[in-house]
Each structure stands twice: as structure tokens, then as C-alpha cells.
Scaffold this motif. Structure first.
Motif, PDB file in Angstrom:
ATOM      1  N   ASN A   9       7.020   9.302 -10.417  1.00 27.32           N
ATOM      2  CA  ASN A   9       6.438   8.161  -9.710  1.00 27.32           C
ATOM      3  C   ASN A   9       5.360   7.550 -10.593  1.00 27.32           C
ATOM      4  OD1 ASN A   9       4.828   6.448  -8.057  1.00 27.32           O
ATOM      5  ND2 ASN A   9       5.626   7.462  -6.241  1.00 27.32           N
ATOM      6  N   GLU A  10       5.699   6.428 -11.211  1.00 24.10           N
ATOM      7  CA  GLU A  10       4.807   5.791 -12.179  1.00 24.10           C
ATOM      8  C   GLU A  10       3.470   5.394 -11.558  1.00 24.10           C
ATOM      9  OE1 GLU A  10       5.138   2.225 -15.512  1.00 24.10           O
ATOM     10  OE2 GLU A  10       6.626   2.343 -13.905  1.00 24.10           O
ATOM     11  N   GLU A  16      -3.406   9.050 -10.925  1.00 27.31           N
ATOM     12  CA  GLU A  16      -3.942  10.295 -11.490  1.00 27.31           C
ATOM     13  C   GLU A  16      -4.709  10.017 -12.780  1.00 27.31           C
ATOM     14  OE1 GLU A  16      -3.712  13.712 -10.641  1.00 27.31           O
ATOM     15  OE2 GLU A  16      -3.114  12.962  -8.687  1.00 27.31           O
ATOM     16  N   SER A  17      -4.116   9.195 -13.626  1.00 25.03           N
ATOM     17  CA  SER A  17      -4.708   8.872 -14.917  1.00 25.03           C
ATOM     18  C   SER A  17      -6.068   8.197 -14.752  1.00 25.03           C
ATOM     19  CB  SER A  17      -3.738   7.968 -15.692  1.00 25.03           C
ATOM     20  OG  SER A  17      -4.380   7.432 -16.817  1.00 25.03           O
ATOM     21  N   ILE A  18      -6.125   7.186 -13.886  1.00 26.23           N
ATOM     22  CA  ILE A  18      -7.380   6.455 -13.730  1.00 26.23           C
ATOM     23  C   ILE A  18      -8.429   7.326 -13.033  1.00 26.23           C
ATOM     24  CG2 ILE A  18      -6.954   5.250 -11.544  1.00 26.23           C
ATOM     25  CD1 ILE A  18      -8.122   2.724 -12.929  1.00 26.23           C
ATOM     26  N   ARG A  38      -8.118   7.745  -3.606  1.00 26.87           N
ATOM     27  CA  ARG A  38      -7.457   8.769  -2.783  1.00 26.87           C
ATOM     28  C   ARG A  38      -6.719   8.118  -1.616  1.00 26.87           C
ATOM     29  NH1 ARG A  38     -12.361  11.410  -3.777  1.00 26.87           N
ATOM     30  NH2 ARG A  38     -12.096  12.837  -5.527  1.00 26.87           N
ATOM     31  N   ASP A  39      -7.326   7.077  -1.028  1.00 26.13           N
ATOM     32  CA  ASP A  39      -6.653   6.340   0.056  1.00 26.13           C
ATOM     33  C   ASP A  39      -5.370   5.690  -0.462  1.00 26.13           C
ATOM     34  OD1 ASP A  39      -8.677   7.025   1.750  1.00 26.13           O
ATOM     35  OD2 ASP A  39      -9.586   5.030   1.866  1.00 26.13           O
ATOM     36  N   LEU A  72      -6.944  -0.026 -14.837  1.00 25.02           N
ATOM     37  CA  LEU A  72      -7.029  -0.688 -13.536  1.00 25.02           C
ATOM     38  C   LEU A  72      -5.961  -1.779 -13.426  1.00 25.02           C
ATOM     39  CD1 LEU A  72      -8.443  -1.201 -10.825  1.00 25.02           C
ATOM     40  CD2 LEU A  72      -9.976  -2.758 -12.017  1.00 25.02           C
ATOM     41  N   ASN A  73      -5.839  -2.608 -14.456  1.00 25.88           N
ATOM     42  CA  ASN A  73      -4.862  -3.702 -14.423  1.00 25.88           C
ATOM     43  C   ASN A  73      -3.440  -3.162 -14.322  1.00 25.88           C
ATOM     44  OD1 ASN A  73      -6.889  -5.598 -14.525  1.00 25.88           O
ATOM     45  ND2 ASN A  73      -6.780  -5.841 -16.734  1.00 25.88           N
ATOM     46  N   LYS A  74      -3.167  -2.072 -15.035  1.00 30.92           N
ATOM     47  CA  LYS A  74      -1.841  -1.450 -14.995  1.00 30.92           C
ATOM     48  C   LYS A  74      -1.552  -0.950 -13.570  1.00 30.92           C
ATOM     49  CE  LYS A  74       0.709   2.519 -16.765  1.00 30.92           C
ATOM     50  NZ  LYS A  74       0.606   3.770 -17.470  1.00 30.92           N
ATOM     51  N   LEU A  75      -2.534  -0.289 -12.967  1.00 31.54           N
ATOM     52  CA  LEU A  75      -2.359   0.231 -11.613  1.00 31.54           C
ATOM     53  C   LEU A  75      -2.126  -0.893 -10.607  1.00 31.54           C
ATOM     54  CD1 LEU A  75      -2.329   2.514  -9.558  1.00 31.54           C
ATOM     55  CD2 LEU A  75      -4.818   2.388  -9.480  1.00 31.54           C
TER      56      LEU A  75
END
Length: 81
Positions: A9-10, A16-18, A38-39, A72-75
Motif C-alpha cells: 500500500n503505497e 510511515e515514511s513521513i 495517525r488519523d 508531504l506533497n507525495k502523500l
């Protein structure tokens, strides 16, 4: 509770990474940013849509931390798919 299945799940991997990156930083809204993540993580792991206020809040907490902008932008892009 069992942790969400991150593998494959990308979006969850990006969360997780951020989160790890945020843990390494020191800034006033760190705890708030992690709570929001977390939300978001909970919603993504249940395949629920993530409300705009969560992503907007995250952007506002992390806007002053240039080292996190790319993550952040990737997420955000993944969440808007």
C-alpha cells in the motif's frame, strides 16, 4: 489492535515514511502533525476517504519544515487518487 498492512500500500508506506521523518525533527506542532497522520493512517487502512481538513491541517503544521515538503506533497498526491 493489529497494525495496518503497509506492504503493497503505497499511501500507507508514504505515511510511515513521513512519520519517521517528523519524529526526527523538532518543531512546535510535531505532536499535532503526528496525531493527524495517525488519523489519516487509520482512514487509509480502512479504505475510507480522508477528509480535506486532515490534509489541510497537515499542510499547515508542516509548511515551515522544508525538509518535509517533498514527502508531504507525495502523500497529498497519493491521498487524492
Amino acid at each position: 489492535t493489529t497494525p495496518p498492512v503497509v506492504e503493497g500500500n503505497e499511501t500507507l508506506q508514504a505515511i510511515e515514511s513521513i512519520m519517521k521523518r517528523i519524529e526526527a525533527e523538532e518543531f512546535p506542532s510535531k505532536k499535532d502533525a503526528l496525531d493527524l497522520l495517525r488519523d489519516i493512517q487509520g482512514k487509509v487502512s480502512k479504505n475510507e476517504s480522508v477528509p480535506n481538513y486532515l490534509t489541510e491541517g497537515l499542510k499547515s503544521y508542516l509548511s515551515n519544515i522544508p525538509s518535509l515538503t517533498e514527502d508531504l506533497n507525495k502523500l497529498i498526491a497519493l491521498l487524492q487518487k
